[in-house]
Design a protein around this motif. Structure first.
Motif, PDB file in Angstrom:
ATOM      1  N   ALA A 186      92.716  34.154  95.340  1.00 35.39           N
ATOM      2  CA  ALA A 186      91.537  33.326  95.078  1.00 35.39           C
ATOM      3  C   ALA A 186      91.293  33.178  93.580  1.00 35.39           C
ATOM      4  O   ALA A 186      90.945  32.090  93.094  1.00 35.39           O
ATOM      5  N   GLY A 187      91.497  34.280  92.843  1.00 29.50           N
ATOM      6  CA  GLY A 187      91.300  34.224  91.397  1.00 29.50           C
ATOM      7  C   GLY A 187      92.301  33.314  90.708  1.00 29.50           C
ATOM      8  O   GLY A 187      91.967  32.602  89.759  1.00 29.50           O
ATOM      9  N   VAL A 188      93.549  33.331  91.205  1.00 27.48           N
ATOM     10  CA  VAL A 188      94.579  32.464  90.624  1.00 27.48           C
ATOM     11  C   VAL A 188      94.250  30.995  90.886  1.00 27.48           C
ATOM     12  O   VAL A 188      94.370  30.142  89.999  1.00 27.48           O
ATOM     13  N   VAL A 189      93.834  30.710  92.124  1.00 19.92           N
ATOM     14  CA  VAL A 189      93.502  29.332  92.473  1.00 19.92           C
ATOM     15  C   VAL A 189      92.308  28.829  91.676  1.00 19.92           C
ATOM     16  O   VAL A 189      92.289  27.710  91.154  1.00 19.92           O
ATOM     17  N   LEU A 190      91.297  29.682  91.532  1.00 16.50           N
ATOM     18  CA  LEU A 190      90.071  29.279  90.828  1.00 16.50           C
ATOM     19  C   LEU A 190      90.177  29.460  89.319  1.00 16.50           C
ATOM     20  O   LEU A 190      89.298  28.998  88.571  1.00 16.50           O
ATOM     21  N   ARG A 191      91.213  30.197  88.895  1.00 13.40           N
ATOM     22  CA  ARG A 191      91.442  30.463  87.468  1.00 13.40           C
ATOM     23  C   ARG A 191      90.250  31.155  86.808  1.00 13.40           C
ATOM     24  O   ARG A 191      89.778  30.770  85.747  1.00 13.40           O
ATOM     25  N   ARG A 192      89.796  32.196  87.465  1.00 18.84           N
ATOM     26  CA  ARG A 192      88.692  32.967  86.897  1.00 18.84           C
ATOM     27  C   ARG A 192      88.780  34.406  87.381  1.00 18.84           C
ATOM     28  O   ARG A 192      89.346  34.681  88.431  1.00 18.84           O
ATOM     29  N   ALA A 193      88.222  35.309  86.574  1.00 21.98           N
ATOM     30  CA  ALA A 193      88.240  36.738  86.913  1.00 21.98           C
ATOM     31  C   ALA A 193      86.844  37.251  87.227  1.00 21.98           C
ATOM     32  O   ALA A 193      86.620  38.458  87.307  1.00 21.98           O
ATOM     33  N   GLY A 194      85.903  36.347  87.400  1.00 15.93           N
ATOM     34  CA  GLY A 194      84.559  36.759  87.795  1.00 15.93           C
ATOM     35  C   GLY A 194      83.686  37.235  86.658  1.00 15.93           C
ATOM     36  O   GLY A 194      82.612  37.788  86.892  1.00 15.93           O
ATOM     37  N   GLY A 195      84.129  37.055  85.421  1.00 17.16           N
ATOM     38  CA  GLY A 195      83.306  37.480  84.289  1.00 17.16           C
ATOM     39  C   GLY A 195      83.276  38.974  84.055  1.00 17.16           C
ATOM     40  O   GLY A 195      82.423  39.483  83.324  1.00 17.16           O
ATOM     41  N   VAL A 196      84.217  39.704  84.653  1.00 14.98           N
ATOM     42  CA  VAL A 196      84.252  41.159  84.498  1.00 14.98           C
ATOM     43  C   VAL A 196      84.836  41.527  83.140  1.00 14.98           C
ATOM     44  O   VAL A 196      85.879  41.013  82.735  1.00 14.98           O
ATOM     45  N   ARG A 197      84.149  42.424  82.448  1.00 17.48           N
ATOM     46  CA  ARG A 197      84.593  42.914  81.141  1.00 17.48           C
ATOM     47  C   ARG A 197      84.931  44.399  81.245  1.00 17.48           C
ATOM     48  O   ARG A 197      84.513  45.064  82.199  1.00 17.48           O
ATOM     49  N   PRO A 198      85.653  44.945  80.267  1.00 20.49           N
ATOM     50  CA  PRO A 198      86.014  46.369  80.313  1.00 20.49           C
ATOM     51  C   PRO A 198      84.815  47.295  80.505  1.00 20.49           C
ATOM     52  O   PRO A 198      84.936  48.334  81.171  1.00 20.49           O
ATOM     53  N   ALA A 199      83.669  46.924  79.955  1.00 26.61           N
ATOM     54  CA  ALA A 199      82.485  47.771  80.087  1.00 26.61           C
ATOM     55  C   ALA A 199      82.006  47.888  81.533  1.00 26.61           C
ATOM     56  O   ALA A 199      81.314  48.847  81.897  1.00 26.61           O
ATOM     57  N   HIS A 200      82.386  46.924  82.364  1.00 23.44           N
ATOM     58  CA  HIS A 200      81.969  46.944  83.761  1.00 23.44           C
ATOM     59  C   HIS A 200      82.844  47.846  84.632  1.00 23.44           C
ATOM     60  O   HIS A 200      82.444  48.218  85.738  1.00 23.44           O
ATOM     61  N   LEU A 201      84.043  48.176  84.153  1.00 26.43           N
ATOM     62  CA  LEU A 201      85.028  48.841  85.002  1.00 26.43           C
ATOM     63  C   LEU A 201      84.607  50.228  85.510  1.00 26.43           C
ATOM     64  O   LEU A 201      84.864  50.551  86.673  1.00 26.43           O
ATOM     65  N   PRO A 202      83.981  51.090  84.697  1.00 22.91           N
ATOM     66  CA  PRO A 202      83.579  52.396  85.234  1.00 22.91           C
ATOM     67  C   PRO A 202      82.646  52.292  86.431  1.00 22.91           C
ATOM     68  O   PRO A 202      82.830  52.987  87.440  1.00 22.91           O
TER      69      PRO A 202
END
Length: 277
Positions: A186-202
């Protein structure tokens, strides 16, 4: 012990859902699910690489089915949590427990009478906790999303139970691999990663691990016991979400919701007593 593990799964689910709901107010719900599931997949892949887990092929189909239904349900659920009252949305979604209970009975489950009474009381308590939603004070969209999530969760629980009877760890891994694959496509088709940044990962990683722990506890309890009983105990996570929302967000609960929490706990006590007899 099996009842305690199923109940512990509801604690993990309730906490993970609460924090996922908070995170979904800043990020798209689909992104929260995709990234948290992806990080959980990394943890499981590492466990499989380092450990020895015997497996048979019977888990594959159940894992794929659980991944499809579970990921879709989580997206709907997190979207409902982000736009509705947490203490209301979570109880409605938990009513999906009816699905594995009915399927479990249809495939041979025979809970004792006291366990049936406890399950009925627990489900009634969760229903009471959804009282404000039924008054029309909340928009229809969160209600509809929560209902769709309920069906998806119910199907995912049943599939998870069946797959865990072949291999617990491999079923969990296959379930996560399926859902992550769907979200990557879905991300490849929409060409987006949902706005997630490294600070969100934990935070997303903690949510994913919490959900993974809940799935593992439930799958072990249900595959070694009675799936209908384990499903009801695992579905009590709204109690945790309601309490956290009250303590941390100061969400006000109506008297009927408080009665619902108390009734759910009474049902748990009856199920525990049935298991001990």
């Amino acid at each position: 012990m099996l009842s305690a593990l199923a109940l512990a799964s509801s604690l993990c689910w309730g906490a993970a859902d609460f924090f996922a709901g908070l995170r979904s107010r800043a990020l798209p719900p689909a992104a929260v699910v995709a990234w948290s599931q992806g990080l959980a997949l990394l943890v499981l892949s590492l466990a499989l690489a380092l450990g020895r887990f015997p497996s048979q092929d019977g888990w594959v189909g159940w894992a794929v089915a659980a991944g499809v239904s579970g990921s879709g349900a989580l997206v709907c659920f997190y979207a409902a949590l982000s736009t509705g009252t947490m203490g209301v949305v979570a109880p409605i979604a938990s009513l999906g427990v009816v699905v594995p209970v009915l399927l479990g009975v249809a495939t041979g489950d025979q809970p004792p009478v006291l366990a049936w009474v406890g399950m009925a009381v627990a489900v009634a308590g969760v229903t009471l906790a959804s009282g404000p939603e039924l008054t029309g004070e909340v928009s229809a969209r969160p209600l509809a999303l929560a209902c769709v999530a309920a069906v998806g969760f119910g199907l995912a629980l049943y599939c998870l139970d069946r797959g865990a009877r072949e291999s617990l760890v491999h079923t969990l891994w296959g379930m996560r691999l399926t859902s992550v694959t769907l979200f990557v496509l879905a991300g490849v088709v929409l060409r987006r990663a949902g706005g997630v940044r490294p600070a969100h990962l934990p935070a997303l990683g903690a949510i994913g691990v919490g959900d993974l722990a809940a799935n593992g506890l439930f799958a072990y309890a249900s595959s070694h016991g009675i799936v209908s009983v384990a499903s009801v105990l695992g579905s009590l996570y709204p109690v945790v979400t309601v309490v956290l929302a009250r303590l941390l967000l100061d969400e006000r609960l109506r008297r009927v919701q408080v009665m619902g929490v108390a009734t759910s706990l009474l049902g748990v006590a009856a199920i525990a007593l049935a298991a001990a007899v």
